[in-house]
Design an enzyme around this catalytic site. Structure first.
Site, short mmCIF file in Angstrom:
data_model
loop_
_atom_site.label_atom_id
_atom_site.label_comp_id
_atom_site.label_asym_id
_atom_site.label_seq_id
_atom_site.Cartn_x
_atom_site.Cartn_y
_atom_site.Cartn_z
CG HIS A 158 3.69 -9.81 -0.74
ND1 HIS A 158 4.09 -8.77 0.05
CD2 HIS A 158 2.49 -9.47 -1.25
CE1 HIS A 158 3.17 -7.82 0.01
NE2 HIS A 158 2.19 -8.22 -0.77
CE1 TYR A 189 0.92 -8.77 -8.22
CE2 TYR A 189 2.23 -6.90 -8.97
CZ TYR A 189 1.61 -7.60 -7.95
OH TYR A 189 1.67 -7.15 -6.65
CG ASP A 241 -2.91 -8.84 -7.38
OD1 ASP A 241 -3.90 -8.69 -8.12
OD2 ASP A 241 -2.16 -7.90 -7.03
CG HIS A 243 -1.61 -6.63 -10.93
ND1 HIS A 243 -1.20 -5.56 -11.67
CD2 HIS A 243 -1.32 -6.32 -9.64
CE1 HIS A 243 -0.67 -4.65 -10.88
NE2 HIS A 243 -0.73 -5.08 -9.64
CD GLU A 293 -2.89 -3.01 -6.42
OE1 GLU A 293 -3.16 -4.13 -5.96
OE2 GLU A 293 -1.86 -2.75 -7.04
NE ARG A 314 -5.85 -5.82 -2.52
CZ ARG A 314 -4.74 -5.61 -1.83
NH1 ARG A 314 -4.78 -5.38 -0.56
NH2 ARG A 314 -3.56 -5.65 -2.44
CD GLU A 370 -0.26 -5.81 -0.79
OE1 GLU A 370 -1.11 -4.95 -1.10
OE2 GLU A 370 0.47 -6.39 -1.61
#
Ligand code: MG
Length: 437
Positions: A158, A189, A241, A243, A293, A314, A370
């Site tokens: 990250h 995000y 991302d 999100h 996710e 994900r 991740e």
């Protein structure tokens, strides 16, 4: 074979040590019967602000137990209650070797299925049962899943910062640490898409907070990646991302605009309520899509995988029901040329990370994992934590999941009360409406 050779063979057979004879017998007669005798629920902050919930399944064989992750940061007390009041009495007395049967019965036990709370419960139970099975077999879980198909599990790091310059600086650090894959965010995000507090026209009396604006985001973030590619070149594999912050046509336009920067993937450009738009994205760009996710049921992926609308799934292993459904989802991905990119969040725990590791290292459908790093307090509490070295995740190599939990240590870090309800933080637009997280 003549008579002399036959006599020699018989003599050799009688010389086989008793332990080896017993092992040979077990190979054909199976393992001795086993029962679940207790289910312990261990909820802990891990010495930080974690809201981790672990399941420890005890068996009738002295010293044989398994641990699993049922963590859910935003619903931790519900998970504890569901495990203690419902799952525990249901499981005691059952045969822990029957992983699939127990998975199906814990899944159907609640009659209404797919709820995130029960899927966390299922995950904890499922991982603990695989841990027990691995310990019985004296093998790491990945051996039971078919063995390694890669030597270690590559992870993405990250990186990010408030400006494109800070993002590049941060990405350099990830590359120096050995990561080949880096996710870059412009701040938090939605970063790059916020109108700062105090700017712009807001409704009368509305609080002056940063307000998310889709058009601002669609303009700013592709420019970030133009800058990053100019500085870093095209060798690093880059992710981003969204999100779920964009809606329909803005998501399509965003993916079209980042195409020149050859992203490894764009994650959750749409919310789970708007999955039909992925077909529109496919029509205009080859930017790879990582999705799901916040899915809590693995079958939510089926249409996306079989229609080849996405490139990476994900899910978080502890959110969908554990190793059993994660492995099945990976097998489905393999058939359709889709890959896995199991999710880790800062709230995630070391048992979930290892559950993902065992699937990652044994599936040909693996794409990327991740990363997640844990503080010393957590690593001391959980001997056998996986380690990331030069961008690769390594398990402990011990039987089962390869990790344990020191209950005395965990008891020193009790789960904190969720005074405000421990919610996920939500962004709002200029008029005060919610943005999908
Ligand atoms: Mg994400």
């Amino acid at each position: 074979m003549n008579r002399r050779d036959l006599a020699k063979g018989l003599l050799a057979a009688s010389a086989i040590p008793a332990a080896a004879q017993e092992r040979a017998a077990r190979r054909t007669t199976g393992l001795p019967p086993l029962k679940i005798t207790d289910v312990k629920v261990i909820a802990t902050s891990g010495g930080r602000n974690y809201r981790w919930v672990f399941v420890k399944i005890m068996t009738s064989e002295p010293g044989l137990y398994g641990i699993g992750s049922a963590s859910n940061h935003f619903n931790s007390h519900s998970i504890v209650a569901a495990l203690e009041k419902h799952a525990k009495p249901f499981l005691i007395g059952k045969d822990p070797d029957r992983i699939e049967d127990i998975w199906q019965s814990v899944f159907l036990r609640t009659y209404w299925r797919n709820g995130p709370v029960n899927n966390n419960v299922l995950s904890g139970v499922d991982m603990a049962l695989w841990d027990i099975k691995g310990k019985r077999a004296d093998m790491p879980v990945y051996e039971l899943l078919g063995g390694k198909v890669r030597d270690a599990v590559p992870c993405y790091d990250h990186a990010g910062g408030p400006t494109p310059e800070a993002c590049v600086e941060s990405a350099y650090k990830s590359l120096e640490k050995g990561f080949r894959h880096v996710r870059i965010q412009l701040g938090n995000y939605g970063g790059g898409g916020f109108i700062p507090a105090g700017q712009g026209e807001r409704p009368e009396g509305a609080p002056s907070r940063p307000a998310f604006d889709e058009d601002v985001y669609v303009d700013a973030v592709p420019k970030l990646f133009e800058y990053v590619r100019a500085k870093l070149g095209f060798a690093p594999k880059l992710c981003h991302d969204v999100h779920s912050h964009l809606s329909g046509i803005n998501a399509v336009e965003f993916c079209r605009r980042v195409q020149p920067y050859q992203m490894f993937f764009i994650e959750d450009v749409l919310s789970p309520e708007q999955l039909a738009w992925y077909k529109q994205i496919r029509k205009v760009t080859t930017t790879p899509q990582a999705v799901g996710e916040v899915f809590s049921h693995p079958l939510e992926y089926v249409p996306l995988i079989v229609e080849r609308d996405v490139d990476f799934i994900r899910c978080r292993v502890s959110a969908i029901g554990g190793i059993t459904p994660a492995r099945k989802a990976a097998t489905l991905c393999e058939a359709f040329g889709v890959r896995t990119a199991f999710q880790e969040g800062g709230d995630n725990d070391p048992v979930n990370q290892l559950a993902a590791y065992h699937v990652d290292i044994s599936t040909p459908a693996f794409g990327i994992q991740e990363e997640n790093a844990f503080p010393e307090s957590a690593r001391e509490m959980m001997p056998g934590c996986a380690e990331i070295r030069r961008g690769y995740l390594y398990g402990s190599g011990k039987p089962g999941l390869g990790i344990d939990i020191d209950e005395t240590q965990a008891a020193k870090y009790p789960l904190r009360e969720a005074r405000d309800g421990a919610p996920y933080s939500l962004d709002r637009t200029m008029d005060g409406a919610l943005t999908k997280p």
